[in-house]
Design a protein around this motif. Sequence first.
Motif, PDB file in Angstrom:
ATOM      1  N   ILE A 162      -7.911  10.263  -2.014  1.00 57.16           N
ATOM      2  CA  ILE A 162      -7.913  11.729  -1.917  1.00 57.16           C
ATOM      3  C   ILE A 162      -8.548  12.342  -3.158  1.00 57.16           C
ATOM      4  O   ILE A 162      -9.344  13.287  -3.075  1.00 57.16           O
ATOM      5  CB  ILE A 162      -6.482  12.254  -1.712  1.00 57.16           C
ATOM      6  CG1 ILE A 162      -5.972  11.861  -0.314  1.00 57.16           C
ATOM      7  CG2 ILE A 162      -6.427  13.772  -1.889  1.00 57.16           C
ATOM      8  CD1 ILE A 162      -4.492  12.118  -0.111  1.00 57.16           C
ATOM      9  N   ASP A 163      -8.227  11.788  -4.334  1.00 58.80           N
ATOM     10  CA  ASP A 163      -8.808  12.293  -5.585  1.00 58.80           C
ATOM     11  C   ASP A 163     -10.319  12.066  -5.626  1.00 58.80           C
ATOM     12  O   ASP A 163     -11.068  12.908  -6.147  1.00 58.80           O
ATOM     13  CB  ASP A 163      -8.153  11.606  -6.787  1.00 58.80           C
ATOM     14  CG  ASP A 163      -6.720  12.074  -7.023  1.00 58.80           C
ATOM     15  OD1 ASP A 163      -6.329  13.107  -6.443  1.00 58.80           O
ATOM     16  OD2 ASP A 163      -6.000  11.399  -7.787  1.00 58.80           O
ATOM     17  N   ALA A 164     -10.787  10.932  -5.106  1.00 55.50           N
ATOM     18  CA  ALA A 164     -12.224  10.645  -5.080  1.00 55.50           C
ATOM     19  C   ALA A 164     -12.951  11.657  -4.206  1.00 55.50           C
ATOM     20  O   ALA A 164     -14.016  12.177  -4.574  1.00 55.50           O
ATOM     21  CB  ALA A 164     -12.464   9.226  -4.567  1.00 55.50           C
ATOM     22  N   VAL A 165     -12.380  11.961  -3.047  1.00 57.03           N
ATOM     23  CA  VAL A 165     -12.980  12.947  -2.148  1.00 57.03           C
ATOM     24  C   VAL A 165     -12.978  14.323  -2.806  1.00 57.03           C
ATOM     25  O   VAL A 165     -13.966  15.064  -2.739  1.00 57.03           O
ATOM     26  CB  VAL A 165     -12.239  12.979  -0.798  1.00 57.03           C
ATOM     27  CG1 VAL A 165     -12.729  14.138   0.067  1.00 57.03           C
ATOM     28  CG2 VAL A 165     -12.413  11.656  -0.051  1.00 57.03           C
ATOM     29  N   ALA A 166     -11.879  14.665  -3.466  1.00 57.84           N
ATOM     30  CA  ALA A 166     -11.775  15.967  -4.127  1.00 57.84           C
ATOM     31  C   ALA A 166     -12.815  16.106  -5.238  1.00 57.84           C
ATOM     32  O   ALA A 166     -13.409  17.178  -5.421  1.00 57.84           O
ATOM     33  CB  ALA A 166     -10.373  16.170  -4.685  1.00 57.84           C
ATOM     34  N   ALA A 167     -13.052  15.017  -5.983  1.00 59.87           N
ATOM     35  CA  ALA A 167     -14.043  15.059  -7.056  1.00 59.87           C
ATOM     36  C   ALA A 167     -15.446  15.259  -6.488  1.00 59.87           C
ATOM     37  O   ALA A 167     -16.256  16.022  -7.036  1.00 59.87           O
ATOM     38  CB  ALA A 167     -13.990  13.769  -7.873  1.00 59.87           C
ATOM     39  N   LEU A 184       0.824  -1.211   0.000  1.00 60.02           N
ATOM     40  CA  LEU A 184       0.000   0.000   0.000  1.00 60.02           C
ATOM     41  C   LEU A 184       0.857   1.261   0.000  1.00 60.02           C
ATOM     42  O   LEU A 184       0.561   2.223  -0.719  1.00 60.02           O
ATOM     43  CB  LEU A 184      -0.928  -0.003   1.217  1.00 60.02           C
ATOM     44  CG  LEU A 184      -2.063  -1.026   1.201  1.00 60.02           C
ATOM     45  CD1 LEU A 184      -2.818  -1.008   2.522  1.00 60.02           C
ATOM     46  CD2 LEU A 184      -3.018  -0.764   0.038  1.00 60.02           C
ATOM     47  N   TRP A 185       1.908   1.270   0.805  1.00 64.55           N
ATOM     48  CA  TRP A 185       2.784   2.444   0.852  1.00 64.55           C
ATOM     49  C   TRP A 185       3.459   2.712  -0.485  1.00 64.55           C
ATOM     50  O   TRP A 185       3.726   3.858  -0.832  1.00 64.55           O
ATOM     51  CB  TRP A 185       3.833   2.261   1.950  1.00 64.55           C
ATOM     52  CG  TRP A 185       3.290   2.452   3.341  1.00 64.55           C
ATOM     53  CD1 TRP A 185       2.324   3.310   3.742  1.00 64.55           C
ATOM     54  CD2 TRP A 185       3.709   1.743   4.522  1.00 64.55           C
ATOM     55  NE1 TRP A 185       2.093   3.201   5.095  1.00 64.55           N
ATOM     56  CE2 TRP A 185       2.934   2.252   5.606  1.00 64.55           C
ATOM     57  CE3 TRP A 185       4.648   0.745   4.781  1.00 64.55           C
ATOM     58  CZ2 TRP A 185       3.075   1.783   6.911  1.00 64.55           C
ATOM     59  CZ3 TRP A 185       4.792   0.275   6.076  1.00 64.55           C
ATOM     60  CH2 TRP A 185       4.007   0.790   7.137  1.00 64.55           C
ATOM     61  N   ASP A 186       3.727   1.649  -1.237  1.00 67.41           N
ATOM     62  CA  ASP A 186       4.385   1.805  -2.538  1.00 67.41           C
ATOM     63  C   ASP A 186       3.399   2.117  -3.659  1.00 67.41           C
ATOM     64  O   ASP A 186       3.806   2.382  -4.796  1.00 67.41           O
ATOM     65  CB  ASP A 186       5.156   0.529  -2.897  1.00 67.41           C
ATOM     66  CG  ASP A 186       6.403   0.330  -2.041  1.00 67.41           C
ATOM     67  OD1 ASP A 186       6.871   1.323  -1.444  1.00 67.41           O
ATOM     68  OD2 ASP A 186       6.895  -0.819  -1.958  1.00 67.41           O
ATOM     69  N   SER A 187       2.108   2.070  -3.349  1.00 71.09           N
ATOM     70  CA  SER A 187       1.077   2.289  -4.371  1.00 71.09           C
ATOM     71  C   SER A 187       0.573   3.729  -4.315  1.00 71.09           C
ATOM     72  O   SER A 187       1.008   4.541  -3.500  1.00 71.09           O
ATOM     73  CB  SER A 187      -0.091   1.330  -4.148  1.00 71.09           C
ATOM     74  OG  SER A 187      -0.879   1.763  -3.055  1.00 71.09           O
ATOM     75  N   ASP A 188      -0.399   4.008  -5.171  1.00 70.83           N
ATOM     76  CA  ASP A 188      -1.061   5.317  -5.177  1.00 70.83           C
ATOM     77  C   ASP A 188      -2.458   5.219  -4.543  1.00 70.83           C
ATOM     78  O   ASP A 188      -3.336   6.036  -4.840  1.00 70.83           O
ATOM     79  CB  ASP A 188      -1.191   5.845  -6.613  1.00 70.83           C
ATOM     80  CG  ASP A 188       0.159   6.124  -7.254  1.00 70.83           C
ATOM     81  OD1 ASP A 188       1.080   6.517  -6.514  1.00 70.83           O
ATOM     82  OD2 ASP A 188       0.286   5.939  -8.476  1.00 70.83           O
ATOM     83  N   ALA A 189      -2.661   4.214  -3.687  1.00 69.98           N
ATOM     84  CA  ALA A 189      -3.995   3.992  -3.118  1.00 69.98           C
ATOM     85  C   ALA A 189      -4.484   5.212  -2.347  1.00 69.98           C
ATOM     86  O   ALA A 189      -5.652   5.619  -2.473  1.00 69.98           O
ATOM     87  CB  ALA A 189      -3.975   2.766  -2.207  1.00 69.98           C
ATOM     88  N   ASP A 190      -3.592   5.809  -1.558  1.00 67.49           N
ATOM     89  CA  ASP A 190      -4.018   6.979  -0.778  1.00 67.49           C
ATOM     90  C   ASP A 190      -4.371   8.148  -1.685  1.00 67.49           C
ATOM     91  O   ASP A 190      -5.347   8.873  -1.443  1.00 67.49           O
ATOM     92  CB  ASP A 190      -2.940   7.372   0.229  1.00 67.49           C
ATOM     93  CG  ASP A 190      -1.590   7.644  -0.410  1.00 67.49           C
ATOM     94  OD1 ASP A 190      -1.360   7.220  -1.567  1.00 67.49           O
ATOM     95  OD2 ASP A 190      -0.746   8.282   0.256  1.00 67.49           O
TER      96      ASP A 190
END
Length: 258
Positions: A238-243, A228-234
């Motif tokens: 964050i992008d979903a919330v921003a949208a 997870l830390w190596d991914s862009d999951a976070d």
Amino acid sequence: MTRVSVIGCGNMGGAFLKGLARTGSHHLTAIDLDPEALAGVEADASETTDDIDAAKDADIVVLAVKPDIAEAVLEDLDLSADQTLVTLAAGVSRAFVADRTDASVVRIMPNLAAETGNMAAAAADENLTDEVRGLLDDLGEFVEIDEGLMDITTAVNGSGPAFVFYLIDAMKQAGVDGGLEPDQAETLAAQTFKGAAETVLRDDRSVDELIDAVCSPNGTTIEGMEVLWDSDADEAVIDAVAAAEERSQELAEAFDDE
């Protein structure tokens, strides 16, 4: 016993009403033009009706209609200054509603977990009364905010359940791929989210500290966390919330222009 009328008994209004019914502390009137919506809450409401004038007898009126029909409903709603109107309509400002009623207006953004008493809600602090605070306490947890932050709270806690459902489904699928039956995997995934959320709310440690508490050196959890830390999951979350926040802002602008 507080008299509460809920106008609009769809998903959110229905969840709000059913959550209040669990407490047995309110006389609940369900108001909707849709017979199916009323049938869906009949077992929980003290009374059901398609007559909006029934709201005149309530101490608190909950406006739980879709934003695009809020103005039309307000035109037909005749409330007095000693009543409180709680609006749940996304993107519709407190001032927009207050200009169209004599009642004292409170704006909140709840979510569907109101039905089970596990709601996360944001309440704009203007006109917020202890009576409304008590109502929200019956449904779960809430925070008091400046109304200017309502768009981001709409995204975090209003839209947030859908994002969590998505993540639960991903964990469920991982369990199924590993050999669990779908119902077994769903129970384990959903209860894990529920327990983890309760821990965050009740434990004094930060989220990072709680992650460390689960991650034993050279154990299974740290291996998964490294992925997870190596991914862009976070960043995706964050992008979903921003949208969702951006869409809330667009809805608000539409009403500001009127």
